[in-house]
Design an enzyme around this catalytic site. Structure first.
Site, PDB file in Angstrom:
ATOM      1  N   LEU A 126       6.663   1.536   4.769  1.00 25.78           N
ATOM      2  CA  LEU A 126       7.806   1.934   3.939  1.00 25.78           C
ATOM      3  C   LEU A 126       8.443   3.221   4.444  1.00 25.78           C
ATOM      4  CD1 LEU A 126       6.232   1.233   0.431  1.00 25.78           C
ATOM      5  CD2 LEU A 126       7.969  -0.151   1.606  1.00 25.78           C
ATOM      6  N   GLN A 156       3.520   9.762   1.076  1.00 27.86           N
ATOM      7  CA  GLN A 156       4.773   9.010   1.222  1.00 27.86           C
ATOM      8  C   GLN A 156       5.717   9.222   0.043  1.00 27.86           C
ATOM      9  OE1 GLN A 156       2.606   5.099   2.155  1.00 27.86           O
ATOM     10  NE2 GLN A 156       4.544   4.888   3.242  1.00 27.86           N
ATOM     11  N   GLY A 170       0.846  -1.179   0.000  1.00 29.75           N
ATOM     12  CA  GLY A 170       0.000   0.000   0.000  1.00 29.75           C
ATOM     13  C   GLY A 170       0.880   1.227   0.000  1.00 29.75           C
ATOM     14  N   GLU A 200      -3.225   3.167   5.274  1.00 33.18           N
ATOM     15  CA  GLU A 200      -2.966   4.254   4.318  1.00 33.18           C
ATOM     16  C   GLU A 200      -3.771   5.507   4.679  1.00 33.18           C
ATOM     17  OE1 GLU A 200      -0.430   3.752   2.713  1.00 33.18           O
ATOM     18  OE2 GLU A 200      -0.393   1.581   2.917  1.00 33.18           O
TER      19      GLU A 200
HETATM   20 NI    NI Z   1       2.843   3.202   5.782  1.00 30.98          NI
END
Ligand code: NI
Length: 174
Positions: A102, A53, A48, A144
């Site tokens: 991430l 990001q 995701g 998310e």
């Molecule tokens: Ni994340």
């Protein structure tokens, strides 16, 4: 454009902490960001990705659990999908897994989530959509959506959720 840089803490914390803005235009610029996210997510090995990001502070997320291995008894995973301006309108049940991110490399946090969601959103073309999801896709959607409000998995850890450094086990991170 193409593959975008994943913003991470601590260096990009201020950016990641912003509340992302609503998408109001569904033109070529949005499509280009979506294409870049589609290229970036598999390169990063994630399941995701939220637009903040990758440096775009807008309410756009990509969910792609299509490559996740599932047990035979588990339902088939949906194909990748984007949600624009998503809002959870119903959330029931309980689910928990050790979530990675991430943007927070090397950390896992066990976060209590809802197991089943109804979500209203726009598609990339601006069309209104409503969808249901459960299990892993539902968890990823909640993860998310946290990003869109500047919330990171470490915040859950700060609230008492169990967290640990990633060990040898290397699974996908939303
Ligand atoms: Ni994340």
């Amino acid at each position: 454009m193409g593959v975008l840089r994943i913003h991470t803490v601590p260096g990009d914390e201020a950016f990641l902490r912003q509340r992302a803005g609503e998408v109001t235009e569904f033109g070529e610029k949005l499509q280009a960001i979506a294409r870049d996210m589609t290229e970036t997510l598999p390169m990063a090995g994630g399941i995701g990705l939220a637009a903040p990001q990758v440096g775009h502070s807008i309410r756009l997320v990509l969910i792609d659990v299509s490559q996740v291995e599932r047990k035979p008894e588990e339902p088939e995973m949906p194909p990748p999908f984007f949600l624009v301006n998503p809002v959870i309108v119903q959330a029931v049940g309980e689910a928990m897994m050790a979530e990675g991110c991430l943007s927070v490399p090397g950390v896992r946090v066990e976060i209590p989530r809802k197991s089943s969601l109804r979500v209203q959103a726009r598609g990339l073309d601006g069309s209104h959509l409503e969808l249901s999801c459960e299990g892993l896709p539902a968890i990823v959607v909640q993860h998310e959506l946290d990003h869109l409000d500047g919330r990171l998995i470490v915040d859950w850890a700060a609230q008492g959720c169990r967290s640990y450094r990633e060990g040898e086990e290397k699974s996908s991170s939303p």
